[in-house]
Design a protein around this motif. Structure first.
Motif, short mmCIF file in Angstrom:
data_model
loop_
_atom_site.label_atom_id
_atom_site.label_comp_id
_atom_site.label_asym_id
_atom_site.label_seq_id
_atom_site.Cartn_x
_atom_site.Cartn_y
_atom_site.Cartn_z
N HIS A 1 0.82 -1.21 0.00
CA HIS A 1 0.00 0.00 0.00
C HIS A 1 0.86 1.25 0.00
N GLN A 2 0.43 2.20 -0.78
CA GLN A 2 0.95 3.57 -0.72
C GLN A 2 -0.09 4.42 -0.02
N THR A 3 0.29 4.98 1.13
CA THR A 3 -0.61 5.83 1.90
C THR A 3 -0.10 7.26 1.87
N LEU A 4 -0.91 8.14 1.37
CA LEU A 4 -0.56 9.56 1.22
C LEU A 4 -1.32 10.37 2.26
N PHE A 5 -0.62 11.23 3.00
CA PHE A 5 -1.29 12.01 4.04
C PHE A 5 -0.64 13.37 4.20
N THR A 6 -1.38 14.30 4.78
CA THR A 6 -0.88 15.65 5.03
C THR A 6 -0.79 15.90 6.53
N LYS A 7 0.08 16.84 6.89
CA LYS A 7 0.17 17.29 8.28
C LYS A 7 -0.80 18.45 8.46
N HIS A 8 -1.84 18.22 9.22
CA HIS A 8 -2.95 19.15 9.37
C HIS A 8 -3.72 19.23 8.06
N VAL A 9 -4.70 20.05 7.99
CA VAL A 9 -5.56 20.16 6.81
C VAL A 9 -4.86 21.00 5.74
N ASN A 10 -4.87 20.51 4.51
CA ASN A 10 -4.31 21.25 3.38
C ASN A 10 -5.39 21.32 2.30
N ASN A 11 -5.89 22.52 2.02
CA ASN A 11 -6.95 22.71 1.03
C ASN A 11 -6.42 23.14 -0.33
N ASP A 12 -5.11 23.10 -0.50
CA ASP A 12 -4.52 23.58 -1.75
C ASP A 12 -4.02 22.44 -2.64
N LEU A 13 -4.54 21.25 -2.44
CA LEU A 13 -4.10 20.09 -3.21
C LEU A 13 -5.00 19.86 -4.41
#
Length: 387
Positions: free
Chosen positions: A366-378
């Motif tokens: 599995h490749q799991t992609l995540f951000t640190k805190h909320v990112n609305n610019d993706l």
């Protein structure tokens, strides 16, 4: 008596793959209701006592020592074993100690510091030793590894001038490509002296010293550097962290990742929490532990990490291992010259059985992609991955 006892054990198995066994006394017995697809020859040195006590290690060592000969596909043996898992494996979650930095380095040296020459014999030109990504079934191994690297870097939505950390950077292809093709400043860390030396030499050959850095160090030591990064990748390293050190890994990523930064974790997974194969633990990856996907996902909210995407590449890894195994078989003369026949048989069993585990569902990737805190610019869709 010995033949009778082994026969009794084999008769307990549900022979989803019909097989035949020639015993040391010359007796041949068949198991299953169809014509055998698999033939095993048990020579005089084969130990029933060991097989009953520790089936995986006993079988693996017997094959390595020539006490078992196999006529047929190793994948069929694994399919048979997985089908009879309760008979053959202890599925309890292991109680593994925390890994010290010294012990982690010893574990990595055991596998990755065999020698760059050995790995160069059967890996592709990128020296990538992790699951490739086959956009087309006929992709060469080299093309599929380049596909994988770009797949990772595209998922991270890199922008020119950003900083990237690769935890467990291997022979350096990802950090080098990130700099050359995406215009970022990349930093890699590895515990393998062989990988470090090769990566450093490649960086110097390409004149990338101002853009790419590699360090021989444990990822945990990096928190003392004061460095932070826009993006973090870790490809094929998490399996070496150890279950008890998962919180340490996530805390370290949290410290090193900038606010709203993005990280990608590429790791082999089990369906549930369970012990690894004992033979693999002893001979291939000492100290390793393969997580379940839910172990990873459960950890993320504790560090305010927000999941963006999860993708399974299970069959991609099976195909990758097919390529490695095929290439490995063409190098046997040189490999045996360097390391001997027992080493060859060990690696053959490891590569071919691993492919079978991925095909039969014993393992996933599995490749799991995540951000640190909320990112609305993706990016809001996956379209950028396939352009």
């Amino acid at each position: 008596m010995k033949t009778l006892m082994i026969d009794t054990l084999f008769n307990r198995l549900d022979a989803n793959i019909p097989f035949a066994v020639q015993f040391a006394d010359g007796t041949v017995n068949q198991y299953g209701h169809e014509e055998p697809r698999l033939y095993l020859k048990l020579n005089e040195g084969f130990s029933l006592t060991r097989l009953l006590k520790e089936p995986s290690i006993a079988f693996g060592e017997a094959y390595m020592d020539g006490d078992i000969e196999i006529d047929g596909d190793i994948e069929d043996i694994i399919s048979l074993a997985l089908h009879n898992k309760q008979e053959l494996w202890n599925v309890n979650v292991p109680k593994l100690p925390n890994l010290s930095i010294r012990k982690a380095k010893q574990n990595i040296e055991h596998h990755y510091d065999i020698g760059n020459e050995f790995y160069a014999l059967w890996l592709d030109e990128t020296m990538s030793y992790s699951c490739a990504y086959f956009k087309e079934p006929y992709d060469s191994l080299n093309q599929a590894q380049l596909n994988k690297i770009d797949h990772v870097l595209n998922k991270l939505q890199l922008k020119e001038g950003e900083t990237l950390l690769d935890i467990g950077s291997g022979w350096g292809e990802l950090i080098i490509r990130a700099a050359r093709a995406y215009g970022v400043r990349s930093h890699g860390v590895t515990l393998s002296e062989e990988q470090y030396a090769k990566t450093k030499a490649r960086i110097e050959e390409l004149g990338l010293e101002d853009q790419v850095t590699v360090e021989l160090m444990d990822y945990r030591e990096l928190v003392h550097s004061g460095l932070t990064f826009d993006k973090i990748s870790s490809v094929g390293m998490f399996e070496h962290v150890g279950q008890k050190d998962y919180p340490t890994f996530m805390k370290t990523v949290n410290t090193l990742l900038k606010d709203k930064g993005m990280a990608l974790l590429h790791t082999i997974t089990h369906q549930t929490e369970e012990a690894g194969d004992p033979w693999i633990q002893k001979y291939i990856f000492p100290g390793g532990y393969i997580p379940s996907l839910r172990e990873i996902v459960t950890l993320l909210p504790e560090y305010n990490f927000h999941v963006v995407d999860i993708e399974s590449l299970r069959l991609h890894y099976a195909q990758t291992l097919d390529h490695w195994s095929s290439r490995f078989e063409t190098t046997i003369d040189r490999s045996e010259e360097m390391y001997g026949e027992r080493f060859i048989r060990m690696w053959r069993l490891y590569l071919q059985s691993s492919a079978a585990f991925f095909r039969n569902g014993g393992l996933d990737l599995h490749q799991t992609l995540f951000t640190k805190h909320v990112n609305n610019d993706l990016n809001m869709t996956r379209a950028h991955l396939y352009e």
